[in-house]
Enzyme design. Structure first.
Site, PDB file in Angstrom:
ATOM      1  N   LEU A 164       0.800  -1.222   0.000  1.00 22.54           N
ATOM      2  CA  LEU A 164       0.000   0.000   0.000  1.00 22.54           C
ATOM      3  C   LEU A 164       0.831   1.269   0.000  1.00 22.54           C
ATOM      4  O   LEU A 164       0.415   2.298  -0.525  1.00 22.54           O
ATOM      5  CB  LEU A 164      -0.812   0.053   1.299  1.00 22.54           C
ATOM      6  CG  LEU A 164      -2.021  -0.823   1.452  1.00 22.54           C
ATOM      7  CD1 LEU A 164      -2.601  -0.629   2.829  1.00 22.54           C
ATOM      8  CD2 LEU A 164      -3.040  -0.456   0.394  1.00 22.54           C
ATOM      9  N   SER A 166     -14.959   3.389   7.816  1.00 16.17           N
ATOM     10  CA  SER A 166     -15.261   2.715   9.082  1.00 16.17           C
ATOM     11  C   SER A 166     -16.157   3.546  10.002  1.00 16.17           C
ATOM     12  O   SER A 166     -16.033   4.774  10.066  1.00 16.17           O
ATOM     13  CB  SER A 166     -13.937   2.435   9.800  1.00 16.17           C
ATOM     14  OG  SER A 166     -14.160   2.096  11.140  1.00 16.17           O
ATOM     15  N   GLU A 178     -15.638   3.707  12.966  1.00 18.51           N
ATOM     16  CA  GLU A 178     -14.706   4.313  13.929  1.00 18.51           C
ATOM     17  C   GLU A 178     -14.569   5.816  13.649  1.00 18.51           C
ATOM     18  O   GLU A 178     -14.199   6.576  14.545  1.00 18.51           O
ATOM     19  CB  GLU A 178     -13.363   3.587  13.839  1.00 18.51           C
ATOM     20  CG  GLU A 178     -12.292   3.994  14.835  1.00 18.51           C
ATOM     21  CD  GLU A 178     -12.518   3.543  16.279  1.00 18.51           C
ATOM     22  OE1 GLU A 178     -13.382   2.690  16.532  1.00 18.51           O
ATOM     23  OE2 GLU A 178     -11.824   4.075  17.164  1.00 18.51           O
ATOM     24  N   TYR A 220      -6.204   5.651  14.250  1.00 15.16           N
ATOM     25  CA  TYR A 220      -6.843   4.862  13.192  1.00 15.16           C
ATOM     26  C   TYR A 220      -8.081   5.588  12.662  1.00 15.16           C
ATOM     27  O   TYR A 220      -8.277   5.713  11.449  1.00 15.16           O
ATOM     28  CB  TYR A 220      -7.228   3.481  13.744  1.00 15.16           C
ATOM     29  CG  TYR A 220      -8.129   2.680  12.836  1.00 15.16           C
ATOM     30  CD1 TYR A 220      -7.609   1.883  11.818  1.00 15.16           C
ATOM     31  CD2 TYR A 220      -9.525   2.702  12.998  1.00 15.16           C
ATOM     32  CE1 TYR A 220      -8.443   1.140  10.989  1.00 15.16           C
ATOM     33  CE2 TYR A 220     -10.356   1.968  12.173  1.00 15.16           C
ATOM     34  CZ  TYR A 220      -9.814   1.190  11.166  1.00 15.16           C
ATOM     35  OH  TYR A 220     -10.647   0.468  10.343  1.00 15.16           O
TER      36      TYR A 220
END
Ligand code: NAP
Ligand code: G4F
Length: 332
Positions: free
Chosen positions: A57, A123, A125, A147
């Protein structure tokens, strides 16, 4: 034959998605990074049906090459540093792998195959310290971890490429989804694995963090279908994918332990090393948009999911136990 490129294909979601697309007759290209000990456990059954491409990535050249070689109709960008708790001790690596890498992937697609449809793994999150409940596509983000911050970047850069370059780029805001293929560090799998080990006499206790956290937990196999559905629409858009039900970590413990006639209170110890510097207290998704526009529905309930995970861990731990016993007999 349609062609799909999946990053993160060795992970939980990537493996379910690859199986799903292969069943639909796709040619599936899977990006894998070099690791010292390769782990194909999740893709064991379909390993030979995947066209493997080497890449990372954080290395845009390798992503460009992967897109050039695969010439995908659809790109599913699932790879990331995905463990929230690891994002505090490794904030920069998380930023590179979960935020900046999304631009690497989008650029690779824009330069090499701009008409490919693109899915970004966003997400729940990102909602973090939630600004409204339930959370939907329009709920403002307030991430609570490095994150979560990285995922907000990945989400907005995907929206930006859609709006700037007219790319068919979608972002799925997925709430927690689990399975027997979940990494052992995530709370559901940590619990179901411990239940199996305790039941079989291989473990005596279970150290846990915050038992009051509430999550909207679904089955990963159901969630990858939503990813595919997003890319089959006329127009690109963003969707919340969730069950619309929330349970506490305590309820998770109750559900898993009682399934094998154990009381979690006899085994669980609170250990501060599993308590996070900043917590997401609750997540509850409103996925009405996905239900109405994609026709997406969940098939597995919370209880069915946890019972299935306990059954699978019991089966696996028993098999490991048997293997170790046979090995020690042969070694004597
Ligand atoms: P996972 O099981 O942790 O899988 C992550 C995948 O990313 C693995 O295949 C991993 O490869 C790969 N990867 C990590 N760093 C990489 C790098 N530098 N280069 C290439 N590949 C790399 O995660 P998951 O649960 O399937 O989740 C898939 C995606 O959805 C992630 O982006 C996650 O953040 C997001 N998400 C997950 C959930 C959930 O509840 N599961 C919810 C919302 C969003 P290795 O096998 O080499 O480690
Ligand atoms: O299973 P978790 O580690 O998942 P978390 O942090 O919600 O993140 C997962 O879901 C996100 C979607 O919202 C994804 F984007 C992300 O990639 C990942 O898949 O923790 C769930 C909850 C937390 O509140 C945590 O504090 O469980 C609580 N918890 C309590 N004791 C624990 C533990 N979590 C872990 N991992 N280990 C414990 O001992």
């Amino acid at each position: 034959m349609k062609r799909a490129l999946i990053t993160g294909v060795t992970g939980q979601d990537g493996s379910y998605l690859a199986e799903f697309l292969l069943e639909k007759g796709y040619k599936v290209y899977g990006l894998r990074r070099r690791t010292s000990t390769p782990n194909y456990e999740n893709v064991q059954k379909i390993k030979d049906q995947i066209e493997w491409l080497s890449g990372d990535l954080t290395d845009m050249a390798s992503l460009m090459e992967a897109v050039r070689v695969s010439q995908p109709d659809e790109v599913y960008n699932l790879a990331a540093q995905s463990y929230v708790a690891a994002s505090w001790p490794q904030p920069l690596a998380t930023g590179h792998m979960t935020a900046i890498s999304v631009t690497n992937m989008l650029e690779a697609v824009r330069l090499m195959k701009p008409d490919a449809k693109y899915y970004q793994a966003s997400s729940s999150e990102m909602f973090g310290k939630v600004q409204e409940t339930p959370q939907r596509e329009t709920t403002p983000f307030y991430p609570r971890s490095p994150y979560g911050v990285a995922k907000v970047y990945g989400h907005w850069i995907t929206v930006n490429y859609r709006e700037s370059f007219n790319m068919f780029a979608c972002s799925g805001i997925l709430f927690n989804h689990e399975s027997p293929r979940r990494g052992l560090e995530f709370v559901t799998r940590k619990v179901t694995d411990a239940v199996a080990r305790i039941k079989l006499g291989l473990q005596t206790d279970l150290k846990m963090g915050n038992l009051d956290a509430l999550r909207d937990w679904g089955f990963a196999g159901d969630y990858v279908k939503a990813m595919w559905l997003m890319l089959q629409q006329e127009e690109p858009d963003d969707y919340v994918i969730a069950t619309g039900e929330m349970h506490s970590v305590r309820e998770l413990l109750e559900t898993a332990f009682s399934y094998v006639d154990l009381n979690y209170r006899d085994y669980v110890i609170i250990d501060s090393q599993f308590v996070r510097p900043a917590e997401v207290d609750l997540l509850l998704g409103d996925c009405n948009k996905a239900k109405e526009r994609l026709g997406w529905e969940i098939e597995l309930s919370f209880k069915q999911l946890i019972h299935m995970m306990v059954d699978e861990d019991l089966r696996r731990v028993q098999a490991e136990q048997k293997y170790n016993e046979e090995l020690s007999r042969v070694m004597v």
